[in-house]
Design a protein around this motif. Structure first.
Motif, mmCIF file in Angstrom:
data_model
loop_
_atom_site.group_PDB
_atom_site.id
_atom_site.type_symbol
_atom_site.label_atom_id
_atom_site.label_comp_id
_atom_site.label_asym_id
_atom_site.label_seq_id
_atom_site.Cartn_x
_atom_site.Cartn_y
_atom_site.Cartn_z
ATOM 1 N N GLN A 41 -16.661 6.142 -21.785
ATOM 2 C CA GLN A 41 -16.236 7.522 -22.025
ATOM 3 C C GLN A 41 -17.410 8.414 -22.394
ATOM 4 O OE1 GLN A 41 -13.195 6.342 -24.920
ATOM 5 N NE2 GLN A 41 -11.624 7.222 -23.604
ATOM 6 N N LEU A 44 -19.396 9.305 -19.279
ATOM 7 C CA LEU A 44 -18.733 10.341 -18.491
ATOM 8 C C LEU A 44 -18.893 11.720 -19.125
ATOM 9 C CD1 LEU A 44 -15.549 8.334 -17.602
ATOM 10 C CD2 LEU A 44 -16.986 9.447 -15.905
ATOM 11 N N LEU A 45 -18.716 11.801 -20.432
ATOM 12 C CA LEU A 45 -18.850 13.090 -21.117
ATOM 13 C C LEU A 45 -20.273 13.622 -21.037
ATOM 14 C CD1 LEU A 45 -16.605 12.386 -24.226
ATOM 15 C CD2 LEU A 45 -16.135 14.011 -22.390
ATOM 16 N N SER A 48 -20.603 15.725 -17.750
ATOM 17 C CA SER A 48 -19.388 16.490 -17.457
ATOM 18 C C SER A 48 -19.604 17.996 -17.386
ATOM 19 C CB SER A 48 -18.320 16.185 -18.518
ATOM 20 O OG SER A 48 -18.768 16.561 -19.814
ATOM 21 N N ARG A 55 -17.613 16.342 -9.579
ATOM 22 C CA ARG A 55 -16.612 15.333 -9.930
ATOM 23 C C ARG A 55 -17.240 13.945 -9.806
ATOM 24 N NH1 ARG A 55 -10.746 14.739 -9.217
ATOM 25 N NH2 ARG A 55 -10.205 12.653 -8.454
ATOM 26 N N LEU A 72 -10.239 7.671 -18.822
ATOM 27 C CA LEU A 72 -10.489 9.007 -18.259
ATOM 28 C C LEU A 72 -9.493 10.018 -18.834
ATOM 29 C CD1 LEU A 72 -11.158 8.105 -14.519
ATOM 30 C CD2 LEU A 72 -12.706 9.460 -15.931
ATOM 31 N N LEU A 77 -10.740 13.889 -18.296
ATOM 32 C CA LEU A 77 -11.547 13.964 -17.085
ATOM 33 C C LEU A 77 -10.872 13.226 -15.939
ATOM 34 C CD1 LEU A 77 -15.171 13.364 -18.470
ATOM 35 C CD2 LEU A 77 -14.070 15.544 -17.909
ATOM 36 N N GLU A 78 -11.260 13.588 -14.718
ATOM 37 C CA GLU A 78 -10.797 12.910 -13.522
ATOM 38 C C GLU A 78 -11.991 12.425 -12.725
ATOM 39 O OE1 GLU A 78 -8.353 15.676 -11.413
ATOM 40 O OE2 GLU A 78 -6.605 15.375 -12.729
#
Length: 470
Positions: A41, A44-45, A48, A55, A72, A77-78
């Motif tokens: 996570q 991903l952040l 972002s 994406r 996600l 988020l996607e």
């Protein structure tokens, strides 16, 4: 306008170096090791910001697909999620992501990141991404070289060469993990750690890979072009992907290509490759002791306790790691990371179940946890998320008794559907077709008591399943 970068997050690894917390079914990238979020996570952040990033693409395997979606969703988020039919190391995984990105945008710039790394200084990391972007757009395959904080022997090193642009340097050579005197010399000579993260134009990476292994690139490209879609996942074609040679991207491309470049960066990076690394990144008391969970220290120094269940008390010891889960306890020397590797290898032979599965098993609808078991009985604690339901199923060898502890359950037993409230129960006879559903807005918690001659998970005959499992 500056081109935006497509993050490619690699999260299919097993993560056995952090056993017993990390196991095959729920490896370290999905664990909250340093707070409420997992490293997956946090990764991903980190990428972002819509002004800099597109994406993301996530490459994982079928075992982790619902964990990926759940984590996600938790951070809002996607992503496009590609499922590997089998593990083939980072080389084919990155080729799959690059081919998918190229199909999305013929000039796509991709940032390939491991999902289990920690970055303490996000601003420095993003600055390095911007530094590397121009070089990647011009055809370089850029890696991120970490400014060494110590003469580490657990990392490979990169020797930077001539300047390409700004802070970007050509790669003079890659070197394997050194011994201590060699690592000290590398630091004096200006070498950097090899982080294993890369930025490249998708078409360039595929072109360079083809020079060294055209058959594997074609096989993976075919697996992407023939991929199916199910429940929002991109399922890579198994025959094509299986034909690719299993190899790391370092060996497949980076150590052979003339296009390699490196951006030196000091961003508080760690690959979290050992419990010692976890201790280094954790808050400590005045004696250097760190605890996640209930840990108490007396006359002890530089120890690390991680526990999700029992209180762990240490007295009169130094430099120890103690990790306690509900079914296993590890006691190890802080710095002996190779020893843990050898231990897990032995456990895979003598007690493989403790390297593969946790007592608490996560499912797309929630989780279950074994509480007690005997020769002809098993007790489980089951959690069902709001709006979710288990498969319509039956068992040939066991009956079940469900007691609702919290929430409300809709229970199907053959042709009957009954609502079961807190402190109520229902009996499921052996062979009955049944289903459990949470129609409410809060978690449904229940205790399940199984009795019968065989209680294995493979005695589940699924007749209908929202998640299309076999």
């Amino acid at each position: 306008m500056t081109r935006r970068i497509i993050p490619l997050i690699m999260c299919g690894g097993a993560g056995t170096r952090l056993w017993p917390a990390s196991r095959e079914v729920r490896p370290k990238q999905f664990l909250p090791l340093f707070g409420a979020r997992s490293t997956f996570q946090d990764t991903l952040l980190r990428v972002s910001d819509p002004d800099l990033f597109e994406r993301p693409i996530v490459v994982t395997n079928a075992t982790y697909r619902f964990m990926v979606l759940e984590q996600l969703a938790e951070i809002g988020l996607e992503a496009d999620v590609l499922l590997e039919p089998m593990r083939r190391d980072s080389g084919p995984a990155i080729v799959a992501g690059a081919a998918f990105a190229k199909a999305r945008d013929g000039e796509a710039v991709v940032l390939a990141l491991a999902a289990d790394h920690v970055v303490g200084d996000k601003a420095a990391f993003l600055t390095a991404c911007r530094e590397g972007l121009a070089a990647a757009e011009s055809g370089r395959i850029v890696t991120f070289g970490i400014t060494p904080e110590r003469p580490a022997t657990e990392y490979g090193y990169i020797c930077p060469g001539e300047t390409v642009s700004g802070a970007v340097r050509a790669v003079a050579r890659f070197v394997e993990k050194p011994d201590l005197p060699t690592a000290e010399q590398y630091i004096r000579d200006g070498y950097v750690w090899n982080s294993g993260n890369f930025m490249f134009r998708a078409d360039v990476l595929l072109e360079e890979y083809r020079k060294f292994d055209a058959a594997s690139v074609q096989a993976v490209a075919d697996s992407v072009s023939k991929a199916g879609r199910d429940l929002g996942f991109v399922i890579l074609d198994a025959d094509g992907f299986a034909a690719a040679k299993p190899i790391s991207i370092d060996y497949a491309v980076m150590e052979k290509t003339a296009r390699a470049a490196v951006v030196p960066v000091a961003c508080g990076w760690s690959d979290v490759g050992s419990w010692h690394a976890v201790w280094e990144l954790s808050e400590k008391d005045a004696q250097g002791n760190a605890a996640r969970g209930a840990g108490v220290f007396e006359d002890s120094r530089n120890c690390n306790v991680v526990t999700d269940h029992a209180l762990v008390a240490l007295e009169g010891v130094d430099d120890l790691v103690v990790v306690a889960t509900q079914d296993a306890v590890l006691v190890s020397r802080q710095r002996d990371t190779n020893g843990l590797k050898r231990l897990v290898a032995r456990l895979k032979k003598v007690a493989p179940e403790v390297t593969e599965a946790h007592i608490k098993m996560h499912r797309p609808w929630g989780s279950y946890q074994s509480v007690d078991n005997g020769e002809r009985h098993q007790v489980k604690r089951i959690i069902v998320k709001p709006g979710q339901r288990l498969s319509l199923q039956k068992h040939y060898h066991r009956s079940e008794h469900w007691i609702v502890v919290r929430g409300t359950a809709h229970v199907t037993v053959n042709e009957t559907v009954k609502t079961v409230h807190e402190n109520e129960s229902i009996y499921i006879p052996m062979g009955a077709v049944h289903r459990l559903e949470n129609p409410g807005k809060i978690l449904l918690e229940l205790i399940e008591v199984q009795t019968g001659s065989y209680l294995g998970e493979d005695d589940i005959i699924r007749l209908e399943d929202d998640y299309r499992r076999g």
